[in-house]
Design a protein around this motif. Structure first.
Motif, mmCIF file in Angstrom:
data_model
loop_
_atom_site.group_PDB
_atom_site.id
_atom_site.type_symbol
_atom_site.label_atom_id
_atom_site.label_comp_id
_atom_site.label_asym_id
_atom_site.label_seq_id
_atom_site.Cartn_x
_atom_site.Cartn_y
_atom_site.Cartn_z
ATOM 1 N N VAL A 313 0.849 -1.195 0.000
ATOM 2 C CA VAL A 313 0.000 0.000 0.000
ATOM 3 C C VAL A 313 0.883 1.242 0.000
ATOM 4 N N GLU A 314 0.710 2.082 -1.012
ATOM 5 C CA GLU A 314 1.475 3.333 -1.118
ATOM 6 C C GLU A 314 0.504 4.505 -1.164
ATOM 7 N N LEU A 319 -3.297 10.162 -5.094
ATOM 8 C CA LEU A 319 -4.090 8.933 -5.024
ATOM 9 C C LEU A 319 -3.387 7.897 -4.161
ATOM 10 N N HIS A 320 -4.083 6.791 -3.938
ATOM 11 C CA HIS A 320 -3.523 5.652 -3.209
ATOM 12 C C HIS A 320 -3.350 4.501 -4.197
ATOM 13 N N ILE A 364 -8.391 5.495 -5.519
ATOM 14 C CA ILE A 364 -7.593 4.317 -5.152
ATOM 15 C C ILE A 364 -7.442 3.458 -6.408
ATOM 16 N N VAL A 365 -6.205 3.141 -6.758
ATOM 17 C CA VAL A 365 -5.936 2.279 -7.918
ATOM 18 C C VAL A 365 -5.363 0.955 -7.405
ATOM 19 N N GLN A 407 -10.184 0.821 -10.561
ATOM 20 C CA GLN A 407 -10.230 2.177 -10.034
ATOM 21 C C GLN A 407 -11.413 2.314 -9.068
ATOM 22 N N ILE A 408 -11.125 2.855 -7.891
ATOM 23 C CA ILE A 408 -12.150 3.055 -6.861
ATOM 24 C C ILE A 408 -12.089 4.507 -6.408
ATOM 25 N N THR A 409 -13.242 5.135 -6.276
ATOM 26 C CA THR A 409 -13.279 6.431 -5.606
ATOM 27 C C THR A 409 -14.086 6.256 -4.328
ATOM 28 N N ARG A 410 -13.584 6.847 -3.260
ATOM 29 C CA ARG A 410 -14.267 6.753 -1.961
ATOM 30 C C ARG A 410 -14.298 8.140 -1.338
#
Length: 518
Positions: A313-314, A319-320, A364-365, A407-410
């Protein structure tokens, strides 16, 4: 599925851990001097209008002005502004909106300088806490959250959560709330309202109205930058949003917080009052529940998966990024494709947990292990959607691309929680040189002898690393038992994995840490 809440009170505030089937699911650190929490309502002052952004910067007392976009003004901003002026000028004596004239909605495509003016007082609500170099994000679409409903001043409609799907229940709640809500107040019915009777919903509605009424009393004499309505603390908000029949334990180690929590539970769910427990053990509460170890292992750069794979996890400003690796995953599956699918499904479940645990937001990718079959990629996508179903924050998930990226957006409303898992050696302070660790037991015994024989202390306790605790307590006649024979007093040993193996602390009978000599 059982849910437990464990709350550790410290001088700096509370540490809150939500456990699901004994596994850490959410972790929050609430500072005692924390301000600008999501949901807080402030009396701000418009400092600057920026036509190019169609936004305003508002002073709410933070070191940087807060950001208010035109789209966050809400359609009833003119009604809110007029009412705010009336309350400050003491022309409105109560929080009732029965006789308030509701102004027409503003144009969705309008300009902010047509609605606000520089220097005017304005009632605003925090929708995003200060993050990094940015100040808070604001909205004028005021709402007050309760357990079953959300109260919306200057609204008039009754809206229901989309998660309430049963037609008859939707009709019942719609009819019920329309009959009990006061004029010029809108209501949003939350998912947890399903199946509850009119008395419970009405009591929750009255609690929200009381909060609004108290806030308007404060507004009459408030000065700019003052908080008018404060959101409840993180513990109470978690209970308000999540408390249900699956909750079976709330354990706290502070008498004051215990009483507050019990009082709050008595208000929102009296039948659950008996699950609140005060912890009185000698071992630290997080140590007793095995949480210190979980926190240290789950917040690192590398996160292990049960089947042998692992995540990297970076975090960056933009983004993450999460990379999925198979590690030493055994090849018990038929082929590489099956192995990749198995690891990816495991990873999807852990990633959903990590997003909640670290409160990661924004983009988040995820780089999953490559899979050739389209049906396998779809399986991973559906798995991720399923495990994210219980997520409270708004999110969007896109299917895997041909490169194996998801790809996630939160929604991000507060700073991401970052727990430092790499520690500077407490003995060498990062120099790389320490006293020979084999001598630490001799050092403990030397200090103990001095304290018991020279200082004549009794009821001494020692906090030390679990390895040292095992060394002193194991065996038919342990070292701890030998001390009893030698000094005629029992020495309590308390394991604490949060400290280094060469660290130890002596406490007297009052629980105060003793200063060690030499």
């Amino acid at each position: 599925m059982s849910n437990e809440l464990v709350i550790n009170s410290t001088e700096k505030g509370e540490r809150i851990a939500l456990l699901q089937n004994k596994r850490l699911l959410e972790y929050h650190v609430e500072s005692s001097n924390q301000s600008f929490t999501v949901g807080d309502i402030y009396l701000g002052t418009v400092k600057k209008l920026v036509a190019g952004l169609n936004a305003a910067f508002v002073d709410v007392g933070y070191e940087k002005d807060a950001f208010l976009h035109y789209l966050d003004l809400g359609p009833k901003i003119n009604s809110l502004n007029q009412y705010t002026k009336d309350v400050i000028a003491k022309r409105a004596n109560t929080g009732s909106l029965k006789d308030v004239r509701i102004e027409p909605d503003i144009d969705k495509q309008g300009k902010i300088d047509k609605v606000l003016t520089k220097g005017q007082p304005i009632l605003v609500q925090i929708v995003k806490e200060p993050i990094s170099t940015k100040g808070p994000r604001l909205s004028c679409d005021i709402s007050i959250a309760g357990r079953y409903i959300v109260l919306v001043p200057f609204g008039d409609s009754v809206n229901l959560s989309k998660k309430i799907t049963e037609r008859q229940e939707r009709q019942r709640l719609q009819r019920l709330m329309s009959s009990i809500k006061p004029p010029n107040f809108g209501v949003i019915v939350r998912t947890v309202a399903q199946g509850h009777d009119v008395d419970e919903l009405n009591r929750d509605l009255q609690n929200c109205l009381d909060k609004w009424e108290q806030g308007m009393k404060l507004l009459r004499d408030a000065r700019p930058r003052e908080r008018i309505i404060g959101e409840m603390n993180r513990t109470s908000s978690i209970l308000r949003d999540m408390l249900n029949e699956s909750f079976d334990s709330i354990t706290l180690d502070s008498k004051e917080v215990y009483e507050d929590t019990k009082s709050f539970i008595r208000t929102i769910a009296p039948e659950k009052e008996n699950i609140v427990k005060l912890y009185s053990g000698k071992t630290k509460i997080f140590e007793q529940f095995g949480l210190e170890k979980q926190i240290k292992s789950l917040f690192g750069r590398s996160v292990s998966l049960p089947g042998g794979g692992y995540l990297i996890v970076e975090h960056t400003e933009a983004l993450h990024v999460i990379d999925v690796n198979s590690g030493n995953k055994s090849n018990s599956e038929e082929d590489q494709e099956a192995t990749a699918l198995s690891v990816n499904i495991e990873a999807a479940k852990e990633i959903a947990r990590q997003l909640r645990l670290r409160d990661m937001g924004g983009i988040i990718v995820v780089d999953f292990i490559d899979m050739k079959k389209a049906e396998n990629r779809k399986t991973v996508y559906e798995t991720m959607r399923e495990v994210m179903r219980s997520e409270r924050s708004k999110f969007t998930i896109l299917p895997l691309s041909k490169f194996g990226l998801m790809q996630i957006t939160r929604q991000r409303v507060r700073p991401e929680l970052n727990v430092v898992t790499r520690e500077t050696c407490p003995t060498c302070n990062g120099t790389g040189n320490i006293q020979a660790s084999i001598l630490v037991t001799d050092s403990i015994e030397s200090h103990l002898d001095y304290i018991l024989t020279k200082q004549n202390e009794r009821a001494v306790s020692i906090v030390l690393h679990p390895y040292l605790h095992a060394y002193f307590t194991k065996g038919f006649i342990s070292e701890q038992m030998r001390w009893l024979f030698k000094y005629k007093t029992w020495v309590t040993l308390i394991p604490d994995s949060a400290i280094g193996i060469t660290e130890f602390k002596f406490h007297n009978r009052f629980g105060e840490e003793m200063e060690l000599v030499g």
